[in-house]
Design an enzyme around this catalytic site. Structure first.
Site, PDB file in Angstrom:
ATOM      1  NE  ARG A   1      -3.642   2.550   0.850  1.00  0.00           N
ATOM      2  CZ  ARG A   1      -3.499   3.820   0.473  1.00  0.00           C
ATOM      3  NH1 ARG A   1      -2.474   4.168  -0.290  1.00  0.00           N
ATOM      4  NH2 ARG A   1      -4.369   4.745   0.860  1.00  0.00           N
TER       5      ARG A   1
ATOM      6  CG  HIS B   1      -4.610   8.763   5.825  1.00  0.00           C
ATOM      7  ND1 HIS B   1      -5.187   8.356   4.651  1.00  0.00           N
ATOM      8  CD2 HIS B   1      -3.920   7.682   6.297  1.00  0.00           C
ATOM      9  CE1 HIS B   1      -4.875   7.095   4.414  1.00  0.00           C
ATOM     10  NE2 HIS B   1      -4.092   6.664   5.399  1.00  0.00           N
TER      11      HIS B   1
ATOM     12  CG  HIS C   1     -24.534  -0.198  23.784  1.00  0.00           C
ATOM     13  ND1 HIS C   1     -24.139   1.020  24.308  1.00  0.00           N
ATOM     14  CD2 HIS C   1     -23.375  -0.867  23.522  1.00  0.00           C
ATOM     15  CE1 HIS C   1     -22.823   1.091  24.348  1.00  0.00           C
ATOM     16  NE2 HIS C   1     -22.330  -0.060  23.886  1.00  0.00           N
TER      17      HIS C   1
ATOM     18  CD  GLU D   1      -3.382   3.917   8.125  1.00  0.00           C
ATOM     19  OE1 GLU D   1      -3.467   4.684   7.141  1.00  0.00           O
ATOM     20  OE2 GLU D   1      -2.591   2.949   8.168  1.00  0.00           O
TER      21      GLU D   1
ATOM     22  CD  GLU E   1     -19.215  -0.003  21.273  1.00  0.00           C
ATOM     23  OE1 GLU E   1     -19.384  -1.165  20.852  1.00  0.00           O
ATOM     24  OE2 GLU E   1     -19.626   0.387  22.386  1.00  0.00           O
TER      25      GLU E   1
ATOM     26  CG  HIS F   1     -18.974   3.523  25.546  1.00  0.00           C
ATOM     27  ND1 HIS F   1     -18.049   2.793  26.256  1.00  0.00           N
ATOM     28  CD2 HIS F   1     -19.643   2.639  24.766  1.00  0.00           C
ATOM     29  CE1 HIS F   1     -18.138   1.520  25.898  1.00  0.00           C
ATOM     30  NE2 HIS F   1     -19.098   1.397  25.003  1.00  0.00           N
TER      31      HIS F   1
ATOM     32  CG  HIS G   1       1.546   5.562   7.101  1.00  0.00           C
ATOM     33  ND1 HIS G   1       0.931   6.781   7.268  1.00  0.00           N
ATOM     34  CD2 HIS G   1       0.560   4.694   6.764  1.00  0.00           C
ATOM     35  CE1 HIS G   1      -0.367   6.670   7.058  1.00  0.00           C
ATOM     36  NE2 HIS G   1      -0.630   5.407   6.732  1.00  0.00           N
TER      37      HIS G   1
ATOM     38  CD  GLU H   1      -7.732   3.764   1.726  1.00  0.00           C
ATOM     39  OE1 GLU H   1      -6.628   3.257   1.435  1.00  0.00           O
ATOM     40  OE2 GLU H   1      -7.929   4.349   2.813  1.00  0.00           O
TER      41      GLU H   1
ATOM     42  CG  HIS I   1      -0.742   6.230   2.281  1.00  0.00           C
ATOM     43  ND1 HIS I   1      -0.132   4.995   2.396  1.00  0.00           N
ATOM     44  CD2 HIS I   1      -1.714   6.241   3.241  1.00  0.00           C
ATOM     45  CE1 HIS I   1      -0.704   4.299   3.357  1.00  0.00           C
ATOM     46  NE2 HIS I   1      -1.664   5.025   3.888  1.00  0.00           N
TER      47      HIS I   1
ATOM     48  CG  HIS J   1     -21.793  -0.979  28.299  1.00  0.00           C
ATOM     49  ND1 HIS J   1     -22.226  -2.125  27.654  1.00  0.00           N
ATOM     50  CD2 HIS J   1     -20.943  -0.366  27.419  1.00  0.00           C
ATOM     51  CE1 HIS J   1     -21.668  -2.211  26.465  1.00  0.00           C
ATOM     52  NE2 HIS J   1     -20.882  -1.146  26.285  1.00  0.00           N
TER      53      HIS J   1
END
Length: 504
Positions: free
Chosen positions: A207, A212, A436, A216, A397, A392, A255, A280, A210, A390
């Protein structure tokens, strides 16, 4: 209440016929009207007391019209009797009606999953006495994978955005040497804060170099990947992430990724980015950039002849084949030295915390210092067990299911709730603060990743919250008996093991 109404009306009529209306001018108050309304007040009080006694006496033997079961009424009566025997003079609290009398009791109707993807049935939109059969055409395999969409539990209500996306439905970008497919807000609008990519590289495939605009984060699902990078201080890094390991690159850090020969099939991995609109296809690629810079500028920048760039690609490579890297390959000698914090974390070598119904590994910036914007919990749930109820507090998530079958109900407040079913390769999403659970509905271990756009993993357990709240307050809300309240765990269980108590 008929007796009370009759007395009330009679007193009012008598009062109005005795006392004439007051003139518009400010005249002194008529004493006779004061006496009449004083008498009326006394009559109303007496009538109300007598009527209240009659109603309270009769309510003890009549079931509430809201559909409360006999067993529920009996339980409430038993608790009331038990509390009143401790004192001859009831307190204000004990004389107040239970909170449950203001609304009906929750239904005891079962809401078990009705089928799974291996069931040999024709799935229908029917649960108990609700719904009807499907008369028109339907995609049976998808219906079998999503029983709680076609025949949802009766506890579902209102509206919650779709929170499931299978990578199998994503368009796949095929390249020589591998492929990549993605999930973002275009296909799952609820997931505004994170997006994911599933990528495959054959042995030696690269890959390309590149970077971003976002961070990542990656989890290797199969094989091994060699990663290389430098930071803004010119310090470089070379490392290998094996199956079950992580890597993390801050936004803007250049990277590359290359599949090693450790697995004859190459490597496959999950990539997560902390922006739901990430694409992407919008990556900053080395070959793409140089193809759009005049060659004379390249020659001037690198102080070489233009002919040195005669063979650079005319367009991006993205993924391309190459020879696999050597196992003993070392980072290029760097006068600035190596990066202070490694970009790879050996999660596969980290011991999981054993739980009564599964296990968990948590990795955030406290254990992987470079990962300042993404944290993860790797969770296993055994058959019959459940990732406890529970939420967050402040983090969304993004969930990825590695194996097994799971069921999740999202509670979005304001009586909105919806249930989803997940299989391996599916992406789930839970907005911050949504209540959830994750239930294993299959016969094998459920294995998934909970990924958050934060530097620190956090969750709040419903059971622990109730256990650490004054018992009388919990009882006032839920009408639980003392034994149930005493059994609540004061420590966070994370995963709760199977129990037979759900059938009693």
């Amino acid at each position: 209440m008929l007796t009370f109404k009759a007395v009330f009306c009679a007193v009012l009529i008598a009062g109005y016929t005795t006392a004439a209306p007051a003139p518009a001018s400010s005249a002194p108050t008529d004493a006779s009207s004061t006496i009449v309304f004083s008498t009326a007040s006394s009559a109303i009080s007496s009538a109300f007391s007598a009527t209240s006694s009659t109603v309270l006496a009769s309510s003890a033997s009549v079931a509430p019209s809201s559909g409360v079961s006999e067993s529920g009424a009996a339980r409430s009566s038993t608790r009331t009797s038990a509390s009143s025997t401790g004192s001859s003079s009831p307190s204000a609290t004990s004389s107040a009606p239970p909170a449950s009398e203001t609304v009906p009791y929750a239904s005891d109707d079962p809401n078990y999953i009705l089928w799974d993807e291996d069931s040999n049935i024709d799935p229908q939109g029917v649960r108990d006495s609700y719904g009807a059969s499907v008369m028109g055409p339907q995609n049976v395999p998808i219906a079998l994978q999503n029983p709680d969409l076609l025949a949802p539990p009766t506890t579902d209500q209102g509206s919650v955005q779709n929170a499931k996306w299978p990578f199998a439905l994503s368009h796949n970008r095929l390249q020589t040497g591998g492929w990549a497919r993605q999930q973002n807000v275009d296909v799952m609008p609820i997931a505004k804060s994170m997006a994911g990519v599933n990528m495959r590289l054959e042995v030696g495939a690269i890959r390309e170099l590149h970077w971003h605009k976002t961070v990542e984060w990656s989890y290797v699902t199969k094989g091994s990947v060699q990663v290389s990078a430098i930071n803004s201080d010119g310090q470089n890094y070379l490392g290998t992430a094996h199956a079950g390991d992580l890597w993390y690159f801050p936004a803007g850090v250049p990277h590359s990724l290359q599949a090693t020969a450790d697995d004859p099939d190459g490597a496959e991995f999950l990539l997560v980015f902390n922006d739901g609109a990430f694409s992407e296809d919008s990556t900053f690629l080395l070959t793409d950039w140089l193809a759009h810079v005049p060659k004379e500028v390249l020659a001037k920048n690198f102080k070489v002849n233009m002919s040195a760039f005669d063979h650079i690609p005319a367009q991006q490579l993205y993924i391309f084949p190459s020879a696999p890297p050597a196992d003993n390959q070392k980072a290029v000698s760097d006068p600035q030295g190596q990066v202070p914090s490694p970009f790879v974390f050996p999660l596969s070598q980290t011991k999981a915390t054993a739980l009564e119904g599964g296990s968990v590994k948590v990795v955030d910036s406290t254990t992987f210092p470079i990962a300042t914007e993404i944290a993860v919990a790797e969770v296993t749930v055994e058959p019959g067990a459940i990732r406890e109820l529970h939420w967050h507090p402040t983090q969304d998530e993004w969930t990825y299911y590695l194996s097994g079958e799971g069921r999740v109900t999202l509670f979005a407040s304001s009586s909105n709730a919806r249930t989803f079913n997940y299989q391996a390769g599916d992406v789930g999403f839970v907005p911050a603060s949504f209540g959830h659970y994750v239930e294993n509905t299959g016969n094998t271990t459920l294995h998934f990743l909970e990924i958050f756009n934060t530097d620190r993993f956090q969750d709040i357990s419903l059971a622990q919250w109730l256990a650490l709240t004054p018992p009388d307050l919990v009882k006032a809300h839920l009408d639980l008996d003392d034994a149930t309240i005493a059994a609540l765990s004061k420590t966070k269980k994370t995963v709760v093991g199977p129990s037979d108590s759900t059938t009693s």
